[in-house]
Design a protein around this motif. Structure first.
Motif, PDB file in Angstrom:
ATOM      1  N   UNK A   1       0.837  -1.191   0.000  1.00 37.63           N
ATOM      2  CA  UNK A   1       0.000   0.000   0.000  1.00 37.63           C
ATOM      3  C   UNK A   1       0.877   1.249   0.000  1.00 37.63           C
ATOM      4  N   UNK A   2       0.345   2.325  -0.550  1.00 36.17           N
ATOM      5  CA  UNK A   2       1.074   3.591  -0.527  1.00 36.17           C
ATOM      6  C   UNK A   2       1.473   3.952   0.899  1.00 36.17           C
ATOM      7  N   UNK A   3       0.615   3.646   1.860  1.00 35.51           N
ATOM      8  CA  UNK A   3       0.903   3.980   3.261  1.00 35.51           C
ATOM      9  C   UNK A   3       2.025   3.132   3.855  1.00 35.51           C
ATOM     10  N   UNK A   4       2.482   2.098   3.153  1.00 38.10           N
ATOM     11  CA  UNK A   4       3.635   1.317   3.600  1.00 38.10           C
ATOM     12  C   UNK A   4       4.953   2.041   3.316  1.00 38.10           C
ATOM     13  N   UNK A   5       4.898   3.114   2.529  1.00 37.08           N
ATOM     14  CA  UNK A   5       6.097   3.866   2.135  1.00 37.08           C
ATOM     15  C   UNK A   5       6.244   5.080   3.050  1.00 37.08           C
ATOM     16  N   UNK A   6       7.434   5.268   3.603  1.00 36.86           N
ATOM     17  CA  UNK A   6       7.696   6.365   4.532  1.00 36.86           C
ATOM     18  C   UNK A   6       8.790   7.276   3.968  1.00 36.86           C
ATOM     19  N   UNK A   7       8.449   8.581   3.704  1.00 38.53           N
ATOM     20  CA  UNK A   7       7.119   9.170   3.717  1.00 38.53           C
ATOM     21  C   UNK A   7       6.416   8.890   2.391  1.00 38.53           C
ATOM     22  N   UNK A   8       5.072   8.934   2.359  1.00 38.98           N
ATOM     23  CA  UNK A   8       4.337   8.609   1.130  1.00 38.98           C
ATOM     24  C   UNK A   8       4.215   9.786   0.165  1.00 38.98           C
ATOM     25  N   UNK A   9       5.283  10.559   0.031  1.00 37.74           N
ATOM     26  CA  UNK A   9       5.312  11.662  -0.939  1.00 37.74           C
ATOM     27  C   UNK A   9       5.472  11.082  -2.343  1.00 37.74           C
ATOM     28  N   UNK A  10       4.979  11.787  -3.365  1.00 37.75           N
ATOM     29  CA  UNK A  10       5.014  11.211  -4.722  1.00 37.75           C
ATOM     30  C   UNK A  10       6.385  10.737  -5.168  1.00 37.75           C
ATOM     31  N   UNK A  11       7.424  11.547  -4.964  1.00 37.25           N
ATOM     32  CA  UNK A  11       8.740  11.121  -5.444  1.00 37.25           C
ATOM     33  C   UNK A  11       9.258   9.912  -4.668  1.00 37.25           C
ATOM     34  N   UNK A  12       8.812   9.755  -3.417  1.00 37.54           N
ATOM     35  CA  UNK A  12       9.252   8.603  -2.647  1.00 37.54           C
ATOM     36  C   UNK A  12       8.488   7.343  -3.045  1.00 37.54           C
ATOM     37  N   UNK A  13       7.242   7.501  -3.466  1.00 39.79           N
ATOM     38  CA  UNK A  13       6.497   6.371  -4.038  1.00 39.79           C
ATOM     39  C   UNK A  13       7.206   5.901  -5.312  1.00 39.79           C
ATOM     40  N   UNK A  14       7.683   6.854  -6.110  1.00 39.08           N
ATOM     41  CA  UNK A  14       8.433   6.488  -7.321  1.00 39.08           C
ATOM     42  C   UNK A  14       9.699   5.714  -6.959  1.00 39.08           C
ATOM     43  N   UNK A  15      10.404   6.158  -5.918  1.00 40.61           N
ATOM     44  CA  UNK A  15      11.582   5.419  -5.462  1.00 40.61           C
ATOM     45  C   UNK A  15      11.218   3.991  -5.073  1.00 40.61           C
ATOM     46  N   UNK A  16      10.111   3.844  -4.356  1.00 40.47           N
ATOM     47  CA  UNK A  16       9.673   2.523  -3.910  1.00 40.47           C
ATOM     48  C   UNK A  16       9.341   1.619  -5.092  1.00 40.47           C
ATOM     49  N   UNK A  17       8.698   2.171  -6.110  1.00 42.81           N
ATOM     50  CA  UNK A  17       8.369   1.385  -7.300  1.00 42.81           C
ATOM     51  C   UNK A  17       9.628   0.952  -8.032  1.00 42.81           C
ATOM     52  N   UNK A  18      10.615   1.844  -8.108  1.00 44.44           N
ATOM     53  CA  UNK A  18      11.874   1.488  -8.760  1.00 44.44           C
ATOM     54  C   UNK A  18      12.574   0.366  -8.003  1.00 44.44           C
ATOM     55  N   UNK A  19      12.634   0.492  -6.682  1.00 47.97           N
ATOM     56  CA  UNK A  19      13.247  -0.558  -5.859  1.00 47.97           C
ATOM     57  C   UNK A  19      12.494  -1.872  -6.025  1.00 47.97           C
ATOM     58  N   UNK A  20      11.167  -1.793  -6.028  1.00 46.28           N
ATOM     59  CA  UNK A  20      10.359  -3.003  -6.197  1.00 46.28           C
ATOM     60  C   UNK A  20      10.608  -3.642  -7.556  1.00 46.28           C
ATOM     61  N   UNK A  21      10.773  -2.813  -8.598  1.00 50.87           N
ATOM     62  CA  UNK A  21      11.028  -3.344  -9.933  1.00 50.87           C
ATOM     63  C   UNK A  21      12.321  -4.144  -9.988  1.00 50.87           C
ATOM     64  N   UNK A  22      13.383  -3.610  -9.366  1.00 55.55           N
ATOM     65  CA  UNK A  22      14.657  -4.332  -9.352  1.00 55.55           C
ATOM     66  C   UNK A  22      14.553  -5.614  -8.528  1.00 55.55           C
ATOM     67  N   UNK A  23      13.863  -5.532  -7.397  1.00 56.32           N
ATOM     68  CA  UNK A  23      13.710  -6.722  -6.557  1.00 56.32           C
ATOM     69  C   UNK A  23      12.908  -7.803  -7.270  1.00 56.32           C
ATOM     70  N   UNK A  24      11.842  -7.401  -7.943  1.00 53.42           N
ATOM     71  CA  UNK A  24      11.016  -8.379  -8.671  1.00 53.42           C
ATOM     72  C   UNK A  24      11.802  -8.983  -9.837  1.00 53.42           C
ATOM     73  N   UNK A  25      12.655  -8.177 -10.457  1.00 47.62           N
ATOM     74  CA  UNK A  25      13.512  -8.708 -11.524  1.00 47.62           C
ATOM     75  C   UNK A  25      14.434  -9.798 -10.995  1.00 47.62           C
ATOM     76  N   UNK A  26      14.764  -9.713  -9.710  1.00 41.18           N
ATOM     77  CA  UNK A  26      15.624 -10.718  -9.090  1.00 41.18           C
ATOM     78  C   UNK A  26      14.824 -11.898  -8.528  1.00 41.18           C
TER      79      UNK A  26
END
Length: 471
Positions: A283-308
């Protein structure tokens, strides 16, 4: 074939956090090491004495001359490509590596299987994304570390006793410039905006060095859908057969993308039947802080992790466990209904733009060393959300003039002082301008060295001033 260092004459350019470890590693591999360094201060002399005790030759105060017999240069990442040392090396046919290139070539040298690299670069957000990625990988039960510009030294990670399953690697444009052999498992360029152009010479050269991170990727090149320049770098990269382009977006994701749907981070890239299916990650609320640019960071990190191959549950658990570093859009306190937020790490306009977009009504504390930046575009985008602005630092006039052109209705306090005590006055002026429900935001869009040792000290001064308000 691995490079044989035994008896080779290697010149290390620069002492400091990368040069000293490189010299020690190379000496341990049997190389004849000479360190050259421009500076000759007390710290450099202490580092030189430590290396000379090992048998390393150190030449202080002369980083321009190529030592006779040099067969390889290993340079600190900050040394500019146009230095005379590198010109002489080019003329002599001597290769130049950075510390990242050295680390890459030393992987698996002791017979252990080399840990794959998941690599992150971009103008802003690198450190946070790498730390998020490491947290996700740890939640998946993998032996990992955040390495590169943060955490564990890359050289220590590949030559030390600790064994890793995978490494989360932060890489700057400087490091990538000097790392021609790097071939990551998967990589991301988070964003691109003008920065360090004095070092690279042009925006094109800066982007090209960032784009090196995609060369030879094996599984996924992750890019920012909202920043077409990052996708262009993927298109230009020479990758291994089967490597995929995977986008991340703050909107609803298309196939082969990660994105956000109704407050949920979702994956439509690493699922079966991407046309029809999506996997909930967090959930967006799992990201600290849930600011838009930090959500983007989380998605990028998730993309690399899922690739692995990391599970969706580990992505969620890793994001929940992650705690951001200080001075990165950090909530300091609420005083009289006004939130005070420290984003001292926003040292350029691109970072400040992301920070300003996270709040609706802002009293903005900005200024410092502009590093050649202009502020018209930043102010134009932020104007509608500004309650007021308090300007500090050597180049504050540039921001004041941009505000006068593009947001003339915004009240501006211009503090004509550059001593460190100016921060307390700035916070008090911001308190005077703010109304309940507003955010007083330190997002300087400038470097700090005109007034403070670094952005950490600037953020600390802001937080201390806020605490005085609430005392």
């Amino acid at each position: 074939m691995p490079f044989d260092f035994q008896g080779k004459h290697v010149t290390v350019a620069g002492l400091g956090v990368s040069g000293v470890p490189a010299a020690k590693v190379l000496h341990g591999l049997g190389a004849r090491v000479t360190v050259v360094n421009d500076g000759d201060d007390e710290r450099a002399r202490a580092q030189a004495a430590d290396l000379e005790a090992l048998g390393v030759t150190v030449r202080l105060g002369d980083g321009a001359t190529l030592p006779e017999g040099t067969e390889l240069i290993v340079t600190a990442p900050g040394w500019k490509p146009d230095k005379p040392l590198f010109t002489a090396a080019h003329e002599a046919g001597v290769p130049v590596w950075g510390d990242v290139e050295l680390a890459w070539r030393l992987r698996g040298r002791d017979g252990r299987e080399a840990a794959p690299w998941l690599a992150v670069t971009g103008t802003n957000g690198k450190t946070t994304t790498v730390q998020m990625l490491a947290s996700i990988l740890k939640a998946a039960g993998l032996r990992t570390a955040a390495v590169g510009n943060i955490g564990v030294s890359l050289l220590d990670a590949v030559t030390g006793d600790e064994e890793y399953d995978v490494l989360a690697v932060e890489l700057s444009s400087y490091q990538l410039h000097w790392a021609p052999s790097l071939r990551a498992h998967s990589a991301v360029v988070l964003n691109l905006a003008p920065d360090h152009l004095d070092w690279h010479g042009s925006m094109e050269a800066y982007a090209a060095d960032k784009g090196r991170i995609y060369e030879g990727n094996r599984v996924a090149c992750v890019y920012n859908v909202a920043d077409k320049a990052t996708e262009d770098l993927v298109r230009e990269a020479d990758v291994e057969e089967g490597c995929r382009a995977v986008g991340f977006t703050l909107g609803s994701p298309a196939p082969s993308q990660l994105g956000v749907v109704d407050g949920i981070l979702v994956d439509r890239a690493f699922v079966e039947d991407r046309q029809k299916n999506a996997q909930e990650l967090a959930e967006v609320t799992d990201v600290d802080p849930p600011a838009p640019h930090n959500i983007a960071n989380a998605l990028a990190a998730a993309g690399l992790a899922r690739a692995f191959g990391v599970s969706a549950a580990a992505v969620r658990d890793g994001l929940r466990a992650f705690t951001p570093d200080a001075h990165r859009i950090a909530h300091v306190a609420d005083v009289d209904g006004v939130a005070y937020v420290d984003d001292s790490k926003a040292t350029n306009t691109h970072a400040a733009e992301a920070s300003l977009a996270a709040y609706e009504s802002i009293v903005w504390i900005a200024g410092g060393l502009a590093k050649g930046a202009t502020f018209d575009e930043l102010v134009t985008g932020a104007a509608k959300g500004l309650r007021g602005a308090v300007l500090i630092g050597a180049d504050r006039a540039l921001i004041r003039e941009a505000l006068a052109r593009h947001a003339p209705e915004v009240p501006v306090v211009d503090l004509d002082r550059t001593d460190t005590g100016a921060m307390l006055q700035a916070v008090r002026e911001a308190q005077r301008l703010a109304r309940p429900g507003d955010t007083v935001l330190l997002a300087p869009a400038c470097a700090s060295m005109d007034m403070f040792t670094n952005y950490n000290k600037r953020g600390d001064a802001f937080a201390e001033a806020v605490r005085e308000l609430g005392a």
